[in-house]
Design a protein around this motif. Structure first.
Motif, PDB file in Angstrom:
ATOM      1  N   LYS A  33     -11.348  -4.645   6.801  1.00 29.99           N
ATOM      2  CA  LYS A  33     -12.725  -4.766   6.347  1.00 29.99           C
ATOM      3  C   LYS A  33     -12.958  -4.067   5.016  1.00 29.99           C
ATOM      4  O   LYS A  33     -14.094  -4.014   4.531  1.00 29.99           O
ATOM      5  CB  LYS A  33     -13.678  -4.191   7.411  1.00 29.99           C
ATOM      6  N   ILE A  34     -11.900  -3.525   4.431  1.00 28.98           N
ATOM      7  CA  ILE A  34     -11.997  -2.857   3.142  1.00 28.98           C
ATOM      8  C   ILE A  34     -11.289  -3.721   2.113  1.00 28.98           C
ATOM      9  O   ILE A  34     -10.064  -3.867   2.170  1.00 28.98           O
ATOM     10  CB  ILE A  34     -11.373  -1.452   3.190  1.00 28.98           C
ATOM     11  N   LEU A  37      -7.984  -2.785   0.577  1.00 24.74           N
ATOM     12  CA  LEU A  37      -6.837  -2.575   1.457  1.00 24.74           C
ATOM     13  C   LEU A  37      -6.424  -3.828   2.207  1.00 24.74           C
ATOM     14  O   LEU A  37      -5.311  -3.887   2.749  1.00 24.74           O
ATOM     15  CB  LEU A  37      -7.147  -1.464   2.472  1.00 24.74           C
ATOM     16  N   ALA A  38      -7.330  -4.778   2.287  1.00 27.87           N
ATOM     17  CA  ALA A  38      -7.030  -5.998   3.047  1.00 27.87           C
ATOM     18  C   ALA A  38      -5.835  -6.725   2.432  1.00 27.87           C
ATOM     19  O   ALA A  38      -5.800  -6.983   1.235  1.00 27.87           O
ATOM     20  CB  ALA A  38      -8.244  -6.915   3.077  1.00 27.87           C
ATOM     21  N   ALA A  39      -4.847  -7.017   3.246  1.00 30.59           N
ATOM     22  CA  ALA A  39      -3.642  -7.704   2.774  1.00 30.59           C
ATOM     23  C   ALA A  39      -3.163  -8.651   3.859  1.00 30.59           C
ATOM     24  O   ALA A  39      -3.232  -8.329   5.051  1.00 30.59           O
ATOM     25  CB  ALA A  39      -2.545  -6.701   2.430  1.00 30.59           C
ATOM     26  N   GLY A  46      -5.647   1.236  11.774  1.00 32.65           N
ATOM     27  CA  GLY A  46      -6.342   2.338  11.126  1.00 32.65           C
ATOM     28  C   GLY A  46      -5.814   2.547   9.724  1.00 32.65           C
ATOM     29  O   GLY A  46      -4.957   1.801   9.244  1.00 32.65           O
ATOM     30  N   LEU A  47      -6.352   3.562   9.053  1.00 28.56           N
ATOM     31  CA  LEU A  47      -5.887   3.885   7.713  1.00 28.56           C
ATOM     32  C   LEU A  47      -4.647   4.764   7.776  1.00 28.56           C
ATOM     33  O   LEU A  47      -4.523   5.614   8.651  1.00 28.56           O
ATOM     34  CB  LEU A  47      -6.981   4.627   6.941  1.00 28.56           C
ATOM     35  N   PRO A 244     -16.899  -3.688  -4.424  1.00 28.61           N
ATOM     36  CA  PRO A 244     -16.243  -4.277  -3.250  1.00 28.61           C
ATOM     37  C   PRO A 244     -17.215  -5.038  -2.365  1.00 28.61           C
ATOM     38  O   PRO A 244     -16.848  -6.055  -1.768  1.00 28.61           O
ATOM     39  CB  PRO A 244     -15.673  -3.046  -2.531  1.00 28.61           C
ATOM     40  N   TYR A 245     -18.461  -4.567  -2.290  1.00 27.58           N
ATOM     41  CA  TYR A 245     -19.451  -5.234  -1.446  1.00 27.58           C
ATOM     42  C   TYR A 245     -19.659  -6.688  -1.860  1.00 27.58           C
ATOM     43  O   TYR A 245     -19.908  -7.558  -1.023  1.00 27.58           O
ATOM     44  CB  TYR A 245     -20.781  -4.473  -1.522  1.00 27.58           C
TER      45      TYR A 245
END
Length: 281
Positions: A33-34, A37-39, A46-47, A244-245
């Protein structure tokens, strides 16, 4: 205590340990959801430590030291970046400070407590909420964010942690990516506003610390500071954001700067999206 009477993992004489808390806070965030970081194919729930360091704009080594509970002089800026990356609540942020440096975070509005007391906080919050869907927030004299509406958190998640608008602009690495034309449209005007505020409130300690922190932490700010530019406010300015939003879409906003009638030590800003100028139109 567990069923055998022994301590629960991560729990000691002083309660839950900092490493255990940080691992738990990392584990509850879904990296999918970030946007940064989404790949494709990522399976982590988790992170990772590297994720937190990247989101906070700090070195993985320095964050790793914190998670290993290595005692060090962790700065408020560092801890606030970690708080933002981990999406901590105010209570969790306070706990992070207590565990990491043995003291709670400083109150953002302490230097201007009298000014804040003059303002009806409930009325101010109602006004900010009524600006939705436009992001609206209030800062004290030294640009500490003291109140905001929900769209602010959607656009700028860092604002939830008693953050400082100017420190984020100059010291957060992601600010240069998210504030389009960072130097010309954001950094130079903001430095001009800091110089203006310092000239009008030369004895204010919070403003002095703000100036020193920014000039010490940003070589680019030091170079721009020598221009001696003075700017009173950003009211009416058209600026662009790439957040990012908005999933990388460039958004144009018109800045509306206001001051409550009962205090000239507070600022209220509303970012009105300019759809006619969005996406380079």
């Amino acid at each position: 205590m567990d069923s055998r009477g022994g301590p629960i993992e991560g729990e000691g004489p002083e309660g839950e340990s900092l490493p255990a808390l940080l691992r738990s806070w990392r584990g509850r965030i879904n990296p999918r959801k970030i946007p940064r970081l989404a790949a494709p194919g990522r399976r982590s729930k988790g992170l990772t430590q590297d994720d937190v360091a990247r989101l906070a704009g700090v070195s993985a080594r320095w964050y790793g030291a914190l998670e290993r509970n290595i005692k060090a002089e962790y700065s408020a800026d560092f801890l606030d970046r970690i708080s933002s990356a981990l999406q901590l609540s105010p209570a969790e942020r306070r706990t992070l400070y207590l565990k990491a440096v043995g003291r709670p975070p400083a109150l953002a509005v302490t230097p201007e407590a009298d000014a804040v007391a003059e303002v009806d906080e409930a009325l101010l919050q109602q006004f900010l909420d009524n600006q939705t869907p436009a992001p609206a927030f209030a800062t004290d004299l030294a640009w500490n964010v003291i109140s905001y509406n929900q769209p602010v958190l959607d656009w700028f998640p860092w604002a939830a942690h008693q953050a400082n608008q100017m420190r984020w602009t100059f010291l957060a690495p992601e600010a240069r990516e998210q504030l389009v034309a960072w130097e010309q449209d954001w950094a130079r005007p903001f430095l001009g506003q800091i110089r203006y505020a310092r000239a009008h409130h030369p004895k204010d300690e919070a403003l002095l610390r703000l100036e020193r922190d920014i000039l010490a932490g940003s070589p680019d700010a030091r170079e721009m500071w020598d221009r001696r530019e003075v700017i009173e406010h950003s009211h009416g300015a058209l600026r662009r954001l790439r957040l990012p939003y908005h999933q990388g879409r460039e958004v144009a906003v018109r800045i509306v700067d206001l001051r409550p009638m009962r205090s000239d030590l507070l600022r209220v800003a509303v970012l009105m999206e300019d759809h006619q100028r969005a996406d380079g139109a």
